[in-house]
Design an enzyme around this catalytic site. Structure first.
Site, mmCIF file in Angstrom:
data_model
loop_
_atom_site.group_PDB
_atom_site.id
_atom_site.type_symbol
_atom_site.label_atom_id
_atom_site.label_comp_id
_atom_site.label_asym_id
_atom_site.label_seq_id
_atom_site.Cartn_x
_atom_site.Cartn_y
_atom_site.Cartn_z
ATOM 1 N N ILE A 143 0.659 -3.454 -8.748
ATOM 2 C CA ILE A 143 1.164 -4.642 -9.456
ATOM 3 C C ILE A 143 0.656 -4.647 -10.901
ATOM 4 C CG2 ILE A 143 1.375 -7.157 -9.389
ATOM 5 C CD1 ILE A 143 0.709 -6.997 -6.370
ATOM 6 N N SER A 153 -3.057 -14.440 -2.782
ATOM 7 C CA SER A 153 -2.148 -13.931 -1.764
ATOM 8 C C SER A 153 -1.672 -15.060 -0.864
ATOM 9 C CB SER A 153 -2.894 -12.894 -0.921
ATOM 10 O OG SER A 153 -2.189 -12.605 0.253
ATOM 11 N N THR A 169 -1.681 -14.957 2.044
ATOM 12 C CA THR A 169 -2.556 -14.931 3.210
ATOM 13 C C THR A 169 -3.514 -16.130 3.234
ATOM 14 O OG1 THR A 169 -3.869 -13.398 4.544
ATOM 15 C CG2 THR A 169 -4.424 -13.498 2.239
ATOM 16 N N TYR A 175 -10.543 -9.418 3.882
ATOM 17 C CA TYR A 175 -9.712 -9.316 2.673
ATOM 18 C C TYR A 175 -9.142 -10.687 2.303
ATOM 19 C CZ TYR A 175 -5.352 -9.049 0.155
ATOM 20 O OH TYR A 175 -4.336 -9.317 -0.726
ATOM 21 N N LYS A 206 -9.853 -13.617 -0.988
ATOM 22 C CA LYS A 206 -8.854 -14.313 -1.824
ATOM 23 C C LYS A 206 -9.077 -15.816 -1.761
ATOM 24 C CE LYS A 206 -6.647 -10.649 -3.233
ATOM 25 N NZ LYS A 206 -6.884 -10.190 -4.620
HETATM 26 C C1 WQD Z 1 5.307 -6.579 6.975
HETATM 27 C C2 WQD Z 1 6.072 -6.682 8.311
HETATM 28 C C3 WQD Z 1 4.742 -6.068 10.204
HETATM 29 C C4 WQD Z 1 4.275 -1.842 9.143
HETATM 30 C C5 WQD Z 1 -0.038 -7.624 4.304
HETATM 31 C C6 WQD Z 1 -1.278 -8.467 4.144
HETATM 32 C C7 WQD Z 1 -1.090 -9.435 3.024
HETATM 33 C C8 WQD Z 1 -0.701 -8.740 1.760
HETATM 34 C C9 WQD Z 1 0.422 -7.779 1.955
HETATM 35 C C10 WQD Z 1 -1.900 -7.249 0.277
HETATM 36 C C11 WQD Z 1 5.231 -7.297 9.427
HETATM 37 C C12 WQD Z 1 5.880 -5.110 10.032
HETATM 38 C C13 WQD Z 1 4.633 -3.175 9.130
HETATM 39 C C14 WQD Z 1 4.831 -0.990 10.149
HETATM 40 C C15 WQD Z 1 6.047 -2.862 11.027
HETATM 41 N N1 WQD Z 1 -1.860 -8.114 1.247
HETATM 42 N N2 WQD Z 1 5.499 -3.682 10.070
HETATM 43 N N3 WQD Z 1 5.702 -1.535 11.046
HETATM 44 O O1 WQD Z 1 1.260 -7.843 7.069
HETATM 45 O O2 WQD Z 1 3.075 -9.178 5.882
HETATM 46 O O3 WQD Z 1 1.053 -8.471 4.651
HETATM 47 O O4 WQD Z 1 0.224 -6.948 3.085
HETATM 48 O O5 WQD Z 1 -2.583 -6.795 -0.463
HETATM 49 O O6 WQD Z 1 -2.262 -10.146 2.853
HETATM 50 O O7 WQD Z 1 -1.543 -9.142 5.347
HETATM 51 O O8 WQD Z 1 2.705 -6.780 5.250
HETATM 52 O O9 WQD Z 1 3.964 -4.674 4.984
HETATM 53 O O10 WQD Z 1 1.979 -4.735 6.561
HETATM 54 O O11 WQD Z 1 4.072 -5.928 7.191
HETATM 55 O O12 WQD Z 1 6.826 -3.302 11.879
HETATM 56 O O13 WQD Z 1 4.531 0.213 10.209
HETATM 57 O O14 WQD Z 1 6.396 -5.353 8.738
HETATM 58 O O15 WQD Z 1 4.482 -6.317 11.548
HETATM 59 O O16 WQD Z 1 6.105 -8.057 10.216
HETATM 60 P P1 WQD Z 1 2.030 -8.122 5.853
HETATM 61 P P2 WQD Z 1 3.151 -5.436 5.966
#
Ligand code: WQD
Length: 341
Positions: free
Chosen positions: A13, A125, A127, A150, A154
């Site tokens: 970013i 975030s 989160t 993590y 934040k």
């Molecule tokens: C997105 C969706 C998974 C991988 C996380 C952190 C957040 C932020 C961004 C960053 C979910 C699904 C994922 C895979 C899948 N932090 N998925 N197969 O969990 O929403 O957010 O990253 O610095 O704080 O929690 O993002 O991209 O991991 O997942 O099905 O191999 O994709 O279950 O529904 P998330 P993500």
């Protein structure tokens, strides 16, 4: 025009925001310790914009070196991206995450005080909304109840920065809560390229499409969502970058701490993303349904109205644009690798 210090400016970013700042006429000073990025991103920022800027390879925990940046440059504002960000790793290495993310920010605050810098934008975030809020998430909802170190860093840094505005009423601090950033600069010269096997959805999809990983595991298809798979608010990283410039403009006319969601306001499921990616790239993504991933929520997305009303910012790119640009970046990377670069 303001001179802006960008911490973590070689990261995903950060690098896109550096491009946007330079294109909007800001001067920048960039620092990064390259723990999760490379000098190639710094060169790419210069190539895209045709502009030069001072760069410091420096760790924010090294206060003595960090201070040199403030001694050698007149800084008007800081955009603070630098930090560790892998959710899973933060669970196995909590000390590392708390120490790195908190002490780096405390060092920054000390230097801002010492050198009279009063404007700060912080990468927070979605989160921080935890698990108990109804969707869409609004900025005035209660935060906390984070489920990993993590996310807790934040949440804690948001609190620290709000507290710092009490004895410093002339500070302008904006906390930006990002939803799920994906995509890449349309040039394909900067983007997200994590080390090792990716944790996040889009980098995993691009590796499967590139033939480097065999199959995407879709974590759960029995959530109460439109197709049973998890729903998130994916946002193009270039939209996120322009949100930072709008936030910086806002610091000119406000004091104290304020907070904005940076999201599109639209939820997309894992399978929506897979299908959009296939449409945008023309490449099939092999996937299988796997068990739910621990700690995942079924569905969340932003209420994006506050940023629109108060910053004059809204996302312009849709999911197809995001997929096209993620794939374009991946293809460029593969060409470079094939050429031995
Ligand atoms: C997105 C969706 C998974 C991988 C996380 C952190 C957040 C932020 C961004 C960053 C979910 C699904 C994922 C895979 C899948 N932090 N998925 N197969 O969990 O929403 O957010 O990253 O610095 O704080 O929690 O993002 O991209 O991991 O997942 O099905 O191999 O994709 O279950 O529904 P998330 P993500």
């Amino acid at each position: 025009m303001m001179n802006v210090l960008v911490t973590g400016g070689a990261g995903f970013i950060g690098s896109h925001t550096c491009v946007e700042l330079l294109e909007c006429g800001y001067q920048i000073v960039v620092m990064d310790n390259f723990v999760n990025s490379t000098a190639a991103a710094v060169d790419a920022i210069k190539k895209i914009t045709g502009k030069e800027f001072p760069f410091y390879e420096c760790d924010m925990l090294d206060l003595e070196n960090f201070e040199k940046i403030f001694q050698e440059n007149k800084i008007d504002a800081v955009i603070h991206f630098a930090g560790l960000k892998a959710v899973g790793e933060s669970v196995t290495k909590p000390w590392l995450y708390y120490h790195n993310n908190l002490v780096s920010t405390l060092n920054l605050i000390a230097l801002m005080e010492k050198y009279g810098v009063k404007k700060l934008i912080f990468s927070s975030s979605a989160t921080v909304y935890g698990a108990k809020n109804p969707i869409p998430y609004r900025e005035d909802m209660e935060t906390g109840g984070t489920t990993n170190p993590y996310g807790s860093t934040k949440f804690m840094i948001e609190q620290i920065l709000k507290d710092e505005c009490v004895p410093h009423p002339d500070w302008s601090v904006i906390l930006l809560r990002y939803f799920n950033p994906i995509g890449a600069h349309p040039s394909g010269l900067i983007g997200e390229d994590p080390n090792g096997i990716p944790n996040n959805l889009m980098p995993y999809i691009t590796r499967v499409a590139a033939g480097k990983l065999p199959c995407l595991s879709v974590y759960g298809d029995d959530y109460p969502t439109h197709d049973g798979t998890g729903v998130r608010d994916y946002i193009h990283v270039c939209d996120l970058a322009s949100g930072h410039v709008k936030a910086l403009e806002k610091t000119e006319t406000m004091q104290g701490a304020d907070v904005y969601n940076l999201g599109t306001g639209c939820g997309s499921s894992v399978l929506d993303v897979v299908h959009a990616f296939e449409e945008a790239s023309g490449v099939k993504v092999t996937y299988k349904i796997a068990p739910r991933r621990a700690g995942d929520l079924a569905e969340y997305y932003a209420d994006a109205t506050k940023a629109k009303k108060e910053l004059g910012w809204e996302a312009k790119y849709n999911l197809l644009d995001m997929c096209r640009d993620s794939w374009n970046f991946t293809k460029k990377r593969m060409e470079q690798e094939a050429a031995g670069k």
